[in-house]
Design a protein around this motif. Structure first.
Motif, short mmCIF file in Angstrom:
data_model
loop_
_atom_site.label_atom_id
_atom_site.label_comp_id
_atom_site.label_asym_id
_atom_site.label_seq_id
_atom_site.Cartn_x
_atom_site.Cartn_y
_atom_site.Cartn_z
N PHE A 130 32.01 52.80 42.33
CA PHE A 130 31.85 51.45 41.77
C PHE A 130 32.99 50.54 42.22
O PHE A 130 32.78 49.39 42.62
CB PHE A 130 31.80 51.51 40.24
CG PHE A 130 30.56 52.15 39.69
CD1 PHE A 130 29.30 51.81 40.16
CD2 PHE A 130 30.65 53.12 38.70
CE1 PHE A 130 28.14 52.39 39.65
CE2 PHE A 130 29.51 53.71 38.19
CZ PHE A 130 28.25 53.36 38.67
N PHE A 131 34.22 51.06 42.15
CA PHE A 131 35.38 50.25 42.50
C PHE A 131 35.38 49.86 43.97
O PHE A 131 35.64 48.70 44.32
CB PHE A 131 36.67 50.99 42.14
CG PHE A 131 37.91 50.21 42.49
CD1 PHE A 131 38.37 49.22 41.64
CD2 PHE A 131 38.59 50.44 43.67
CE1 PHE A 131 39.50 48.47 41.97
CE2 PHE A 131 39.71 49.71 44.01
CZ PHE A 131 40.17 48.72 43.15
N ILE A 132 35.12 50.83 44.86
CA ILE A 132 35.14 50.56 46.30
C ILE A 132 34.12 49.49 46.66
O ILE A 132 34.41 48.56 47.43
CB ILE A 132 34.87 51.85 47.09
CG1 ILE A 132 36.06 52.79 47.02
CG2 ILE A 132 34.56 51.53 48.56
CD1 ILE A 132 35.79 54.16 47.62
N ASN A 133 32.93 49.62 46.12
CA ASN A 133 31.88 48.65 46.45
C ASN A 133 32.16 47.28 45.85
O ASN A 133 31.85 46.26 46.46
CB ASN A 133 30.52 49.18 46.00
CG ASN A 133 30.01 50.29 46.90
OD1 ASN A 133 29.54 50.05 48.00
ND2 ASN A 133 30.12 51.53 46.44
N LEU A 134 32.77 47.25 44.66
CA LEU A 134 33.17 45.97 44.07
C LEU A 134 34.26 45.32 44.90
O LEU A 134 34.21 44.12 45.18
CB LEU A 134 33.66 46.20 42.64
CG LEU A 134 34.16 44.96 41.88
CD1 LEU A 134 33.05 43.93 41.71
CD2 LEU A 134 34.73 45.35 40.52
N PHE A 135 35.24 46.12 45.30
CA PHE A 135 36.33 45.62 46.14
C PHE A 135 35.80 45.03 47.45
O PHE A 135 36.26 43.99 47.92
CB PHE A 135 37.30 46.77 46.43
CG PHE A 135 38.47 46.40 47.30
CD1 PHE A 135 39.50 45.63 46.80
CD2 PHE A 135 38.54 46.84 48.62
CE1 PHE A 135 40.59 45.29 47.60
CE2 PHE A 135 39.63 46.50 49.42
CZ PHE A 135 40.66 45.72 48.91
N ASN A 136 34.78 45.69 48.02
CA ASN A 136 34.21 45.23 49.27
C ASN A 136 33.41 43.95 49.14
O ASN A 136 33.04 43.34 50.15
CB ASN A 136 33.32 46.33 49.88
CG ASN A 136 34.05 47.15 50.92
OD1 ASN A 136 34.31 46.69 52.02
ND2 ASN A 136 34.40 48.37 50.56
N LEU A 137 33.12 43.53 47.92
CA LEU A 137 32.35 42.30 47.71
C LEU A 137 33.24 41.08 47.50
O LEU A 137 32.73 40.00 47.17
CB LEU A 137 31.41 42.48 46.50
CG LEU A 137 30.20 43.38 46.78
CD1 LEU A 137 29.37 43.57 45.51
CD2 LEU A 137 29.32 42.80 47.88
N ILE A 138 34.55 41.21 47.72
CA ILE A 138 35.42 40.03 47.71
C ILE A 138 34.87 39.05 48.74
O ILE A 138 34.62 39.41 49.89
CB ILE A 138 36.87 40.41 48.06
CG1 ILE A 138 37.47 41.26 46.93
CG2 ILE A 138 37.73 39.16 48.28
CD1 ILE A 138 38.87 41.77 47.25
#
Length: 239
Positions: A130-138
């Protein structure tokens, strides 16, 4: 690092170069993460990254773009080689969305299995996903979020600058500095963006309905990932 890049370049001349490059770099990543987090977590973590990259790979192939297999670098991440670049912003957004979308599905699967089996390992992996994909949506290129929001306007990338800055002050990291350096040309491009320029009209021209559709999917995905990242972190007790 020079030795690794020479090794990766040499793989291109072998018969099964794609398999060796992807499998070999995945193995190196697993070894690197295993020294810190242990084998079970390392394997799961790299698998989540692989699924994310395969999302880009599948999306690119669906749009008829030539693309190479995923390549991994330990503690940096992974990428797929775009042998043919998107011809318009909508295609770029579609390919950019493929990774976070499939990556989120994989993280949700880990989460559901973790709740069903009572596994903290799977719960920790779901949090990472969840965190990695959220981070990638910056919303700033070279993040996936920058590629997705470009279909609305490259000027949205300017909104990603304070987000990246806030992340650095919250959790300083050399990786964030590297990303910031890579993002500088895109920030300049966004600042100088002229929607009336013929080349920009040709590349970024798309219907209002398409823009609204991507905006809704982007906001929905960010919202879901933000909620799940927070909630799973609370379940793990801040560990």
């Amino acid at each position: 690092m020079k030795l690794l890049f020479l090794l990766f370049a040499g793989f291109k001349y072998l018969k099964f170069s794609k398999v060796l490059l992807t499998g070999g770099t995945m193995l190196l990543s697993v070894l690197g993460y295993a020294f810190i987090f242990g084998w079970p977590y390392a394997v799961g973590f790299v698998a989540l990254i692989f699924v994310h990259e395969m999302g880009h790979y599948i999306a690119a192939q669906q749009r008829g773009l030539k693309v190479g297999a995923p390549t991994f670098i330990p503690f940096v991440g992974a990428w797929i080689e775009m042998k043919e670049m998107p011809h318009n912003a909508e295609t770029e957004a579609y390919v950019g969305l493929g990774g976070p979308f499939l990556g989120t599905v994989a993280a949700l699967c880990c989460y559901l299995l973790a709740r069903n089996e009572g596994s903290r390992l799977l719960l920790a992996l779901s949090y990472a996903g969840f965190f990695i994909n959220l981070f990638n949506l910056i919303p700033l290129s070279p993040f996936d979020g920058g590629r997705i929001t470009a279909v609305l306007s490259p000027r949205i990338w300017l909104a990603g600058v304070p987000i990246l800055g806030a992340l650095f002050f919250y959790r300083p990291s050399p990786m964030l500095i590297l990303v910031a350096v890579l993002a500088i040309p895109k920030v300049i491009e966004a600042w100088r963006y002229d929607p009336a320029a013929p080349e920009n009209q040709a590349y970024y021209a798309t219907s209002t309905a398409t823009k609204v559709g991507y905006a809704m999917v982007y906001i929905g995905l960010v919202g879901l990932l933000a909620i799940m990242t927070h909630d799973v972190h609370e379940m793990l007790g801040g560990a």
